[in-house]
Motif scaffolding. Structure first.
Motif, short mmCIF file in Angstrom:
data_model
loop_
_atom_site.label_atom_id
_atom_site.label_comp_id
_atom_site.label_asym_id
_atom_site.label_seq_id
_atom_site.Cartn_x
_atom_site.Cartn_y
_atom_site.Cartn_z
N ARG A 312 0.84 -1.21 0.00
CA ARG A 312 0.00 0.00 0.00
C ARG A 312 0.87 1.25 0.00
NH1 ARG A 312 -2.91 -3.38 3.37
NH2 ARG A 312 -4.73 -4.20 2.27
N PHE A 313 0.48 2.19 -0.84
CA PHE A 313 1.20 3.47 -0.91
C PHE A 313 0.22 4.56 -0.52
CE2 PHE A 313 3.02 0.56 -3.97
CZ PHE A 313 4.37 0.62 -3.69
N LYS A 314 0.64 5.38 0.46
CA LYS A 314 -0.26 6.41 0.98
C LYS A 314 -0.55 7.47 -0.07
CE LYS A 314 -0.50 8.85 5.24
NZ LYS A 314 0.38 9.53 6.17
N HIS A 315 0.51 7.86 -0.77
CA HIS A 315 0.33 8.91 -1.78
C HIS A 315 0.24 8.28 -3.15
CE1 HIS A 315 1.78 11.57 1.38
NE2 HIS A 315 2.76 10.71 1.53
N ALA A 316 -0.83 8.57 -3.85
CA ALA A 316 -0.91 8.10 -5.24
C ALA A 316 -0.19 9.12 -6.11
CB ALA A 316 -2.37 7.97 -5.65
N PRO A 317 0.44 8.66 -7.18
CA PRO A 317 1.20 9.61 -8.01
C PRO A 317 0.32 10.69 -8.62
CG PRO A 317 1.61 7.32 -8.64
CD PRO A 317 0.51 7.29 -7.65
N TRP A 318 -0.98 10.43 -8.73
CA TRP A 318 -1.86 11.43 -9.35
C TRP A 318 -2.49 12.36 -8.32
CZ3 TRP A 318 -2.44 6.11 -9.78
CH2 TRP A 318 -3.28 5.53 -8.85
N ASP A 319 -2.18 12.15 -7.02
CA ASP A 319 -2.77 13.02 -5.99
C ASP A 319 -2.27 14.45 -6.14
OD1 ASP A 319 -4.21 11.07 -4.79
OD2 ASP A 319 -2.78 10.68 -3.16
N ASN A 320 -3.20 15.38 -5.97
CA ASN A 320 -2.83 16.78 -5.91
C ASN A 320 -2.16 17.03 -4.55
OD1 ASN A 320 -2.82 19.50 -5.48
ND2 ASN A 320 -4.79 19.86 -6.49
N GLY A 323 -4.44 18.50 -2.23
CA GLY A 323 -5.77 17.90 -2.10
C GLY A 323 -5.76 16.66 -1.22
N LYS A 324 -6.85 15.88 -1.31
CA LYS A 324 -6.99 14.68 -0.48
C LYS A 324 -6.12 13.55 -1.05
CE LYS A 324 -10.72 11.70 0.93
NZ LYS A 324 -11.21 10.80 -0.03
N GLU A 325 -5.52 12.76 -0.11
CA GLU A 325 -4.69 11.63 -0.59
C GLU A 325 -5.58 10.45 -0.92
OE1 GLU A 325 -2.17 11.07 2.74
OE2 GLU A 325 -0.62 12.38 1.96
N THR A 326 -5.47 9.95 -2.12
CA THR A 326 -6.31 8.80 -2.47
C THR A 326 -5.59 7.48 -2.22
OG1 THR A 326 -5.53 8.89 -4.75
CG2 THR A 326 -7.60 10.03 -4.27
N GLY A 327 -4.26 7.50 -2.29
CA GLY A 327 -3.48 6.28 -2.08
C GLY A 327 -3.62 5.32 -3.25
N TRP A 328 -2.73 4.36 -3.31
CA TRP A 328 -2.88 3.29 -4.30
C TRP A 328 -2.24 2.03 -3.78
CZ3 TRP A 328 0.65 2.74 -9.10
CH2 TRP A 328 1.93 3.18 -8.84
N GLU A 329 -2.59 0.94 -4.41
CA GLU A 329 -2.15 -0.36 -3.90
C GLU A 329 -1.63 -1.22 -5.03
OE1 GLU A 329 -4.77 -2.50 -0.97
OE2 GLU A 329 -4.85 -3.94 -2.61
N TRP A 330 -0.56 -1.94 -4.74
CA TRP A 330 -0.07 -2.94 -5.70
C TRP A 330 -0.43 -4.30 -5.14
CZ3 TRP A 330 4.37 -2.98 -9.47
CH2 TRP A 330 4.43 -1.77 -10.16
N ARG A 331 -1.15 -5.10 -5.95
CA ARG A 331 -1.47 -6.46 -5.53
C ARG A 331 -0.60 -7.37 -6.36
NH1 ARG A 331 -7.85 -6.35 -5.03
NH2 ARG A 331 -7.51 -4.60 -3.64
N ILE A 332 0.36 -8.01 -5.72
CA ILE A 332 1.30 -8.84 -6.47
C ILE A 332 0.98 -10.32 -6.24
CG2 ILE A 332 3.75 -9.32 -6.87
CD1 ILE A 332 4.43 -6.63 -5.83
#
Ligand SMILES: Nc1nc2c(ncn2[C@@H]2O[C@H](COP(=O)(O)OP(=O)(O)OP(=O)(O)O)[C@@H](O)[C@H]2O)c(=O)[nH]1
Ligand SMILES: [Mg+2]
Length: 492
Positions: A312-320, A323-332
């Motif tokens: 899990r990554f707290k900051h998504a690369p597309w987050d402003n 703005g609000k952090e959407t986060g992103w996740e890698w499922r391997i």
């Protein structure tokens, strides 16, 4: 403004209870209406959850690790976790100690079996010349050679003193949930996940290796440890104590000239095999051994089945940034790579964003453990071709790791000629860079010619046991996966 059915509503007549309804009928009708309302609420709730899930899934990247057995899939996953899931990794690291210990004990019992066979006269024919240019042979090709071939009471004694390691092996296998579970050689096999598995007429298994049903499960730091009832008073388990007690004898066995020569005659190159730690006995065969990251990436534990790991990554690369952090996740998803497991990959192809395919480049002269008729490089090419050609995977990004470059270097240095195994290589230089370049072109051509749609080519020469270099590769892979999947709108 709310809406209530009233006399002016066209549905009013339909919804009105019959005028002659009895009290029992009213109760039954009301119960029916209540039940219908409940079902309706349940459906609404389910839809709401699915919508929320779909929204969440938008920030999920699914990555599948593919490749033949021993290609380095789990080792790549370890690199991912070491870099991007540090706290969980730190917790888990200690539990790899048993795996390293099992790897050591396995190597020793392999050597003991060779000594036993040699002492009982079950010796193979000597290889007439050392075409591999193995330095060991030069060491032993003097007048002392005949002497060096003699097994003596010293070896007999070492065998007796090291015998307890056989029960340590059983104990460790039990602890790792594995031993009972070598891959039955009678299982149906398929070269690609798209073929129907069929039975192999001449089952074969090479040197035994630890096999576990799920290393994720076995190594889960939250899970109570199995079979530790025999812990000694100072908190050390009996496997650690026995291994520490056998350290000097293990070293004596491994460093013995007669033993080295016997291993060479049987073409057993332990230092190049998976999970080799015999040169680290001073550090590892101790009561206080602490596992480091390098040990974990070198430790060998076969994957059986499919294992999912989330990063899990707290900051998504597309987050402003403001703005609000959407986060992103890698499922391997890590899979078992041998031919008996490949049919199980298929269901995972449906929704995967990227595949990291590992093809070891050092295996051009080796055969599959599960089917000794098949050359490993050829197997990798068949598998890569099938993945590239799949319509199901037409939109999936493919990333290729040409792995085990370090072992390729060692092999070529020993004088093993690629062209003997790969005649199309011709008279190109027998060196790492040209060999990797050649294979890179071949794999790229296969991708180009077989992909149902155009796709980018992402090929990296790797040595995934080198964690520093792999960290750089993984950053680049992460960026590449993001770019590719953003542009094809599969993400966010
Ligand atoms: N020297 C060297 N060893 C490697 C490299 N990559 C993997 N290994 C070793 O090879 C062995 C097998 O690697 P794994 O990652 O377990 O292989 P896998 O693809 O997961 O294999 P399965 O689980 O059987 O499908 C391990 O002992 C690794 O340490 C590499 O680049 N160089
Ligand atoms: Mg694995």
């Amino acid at each position: 403004m709310g809406f209530a059915a009233g006399p002016s509503d066209p549905f009013f007549e339909l919804m009105r209870p019959p005028p002659d309804e009895t009290p029992a009928q009213t109760t039954a009708r009301e119960k029916r209406e209540l039940d219908a309302q409940r079902v309706s609420d349940m459906i609404d709730e389910q839809l709401k959850q699915e919508r929320a899930q779909a929204k969440k899934e938008k920030n999920v990247v699914k990555v599948l690790l593919l490749g033949q057995s021993e290609s380095g899939k789990s080792t790549t996953l370890k690199n991912f976790r070491m870099r991007y899931a540090k706290p969980a990794w730190e917790k888990e690291r200690h539990n790899w100690r048993s795996v390293v210990q099992l790897n050591i004990v396995r190597s020793i019992t392999t050597v003991l079996s060779v000594v036993e066979a040699e002492m009982s006269g079950d010796a193979p024919l000597d290889s007439p010349s050392d075409e591999d240019g193995n330095p060991d042979s030069k060491e032993l090709s003097d007048d002392n050679e005949v002497e060096a071939r003699k097994f003596t009471d010293k070896h007999q004694l070492l065998m007796i003193r090291l015998a307890p390691l056989r029960s340590v092996e059983q104990d460790l296998k039990r602890r790792l949930g594995a031993g009972a579970d070598p891959i039955p050689s009678t299982l149906p096999m398929s070269a690609t996940p798209f073929d129907s598995p069929s039975l192999h007429d001449k089952p074969h298994r090479g040197i035994n290796e630890p096999v576990v049903r799920s290393w994720k499960e076995v190594l889960d730091p939250e899970k109570p440890r199995v079979s530790q009832s025999d812990d000694s008073e100072d908190g050390l388990d009996s496997a650690t104590l026995t291994i520490a007690g056998c350290k000097d004898d293990m070293k004596a066995l491994w460093e013995d000239k007669t033993v080295r020569l016997a291993l060479k005659r049987r073409k057993l190159r332990l230092p190049d095999s998976a999970g080799f730690f015999l040169n680290d006995l001073d550090r590892i065969a101790t009561r206080t051994y602490t596992v480091n990251d390098n040990d974990v990436v070198r430790a060998r534990l076969r994957t059986v089945g499919i294992q999912e790991h989330r990063l899990r990554f707290k900051h998504a690369p597309w987050d402003n940034p403001k703005g609000k952090e959407t986060g992103w996740e890698w499922r391997i998803f890590d899979v078992g790579g041998c031919r008996t497991s490949r049919h199980a990959w298929l269901p995972f192809f449906d929704s995967v964003n990227a595949i990291i395919f590992l093809s070891p480049v050092s295996v051009f002269d080796q055969r599959l453990e599960e089917d000794s008729r098949v050359n490993r490089l050829e197997d990798s090419i068949i598998l890569w071709t099938s993945i590239c050609s799949s319509k199901l995977l037409a939109k999936t990004q493919l990333i290729l790791f040409l792995n085990k470059c370090d072992l390729l270097r060692r092999k070529l240095k020993r004088g093993i000629k690629v062209k003997h195994y790969l005649p199309s290589y011709g008279d190109r230089p027998n060196e790492v860079i040209p060999v990797v370049k050649y294979l890179r072109e071949k794999f790229r051509d296969i991708q180009k010619q077989n992909s149902p749609e155009h796709r980018g080519s992402y090929i990296y020469p790797t040595t995934v046991t080198d964690t520093e270099a792999t960290a750089v590769t993984l950053e680049s892979v992460k960026d590449g996966v993001l770019r590719e999947n953003l542009s094809s709108s599969q993400l966010i």
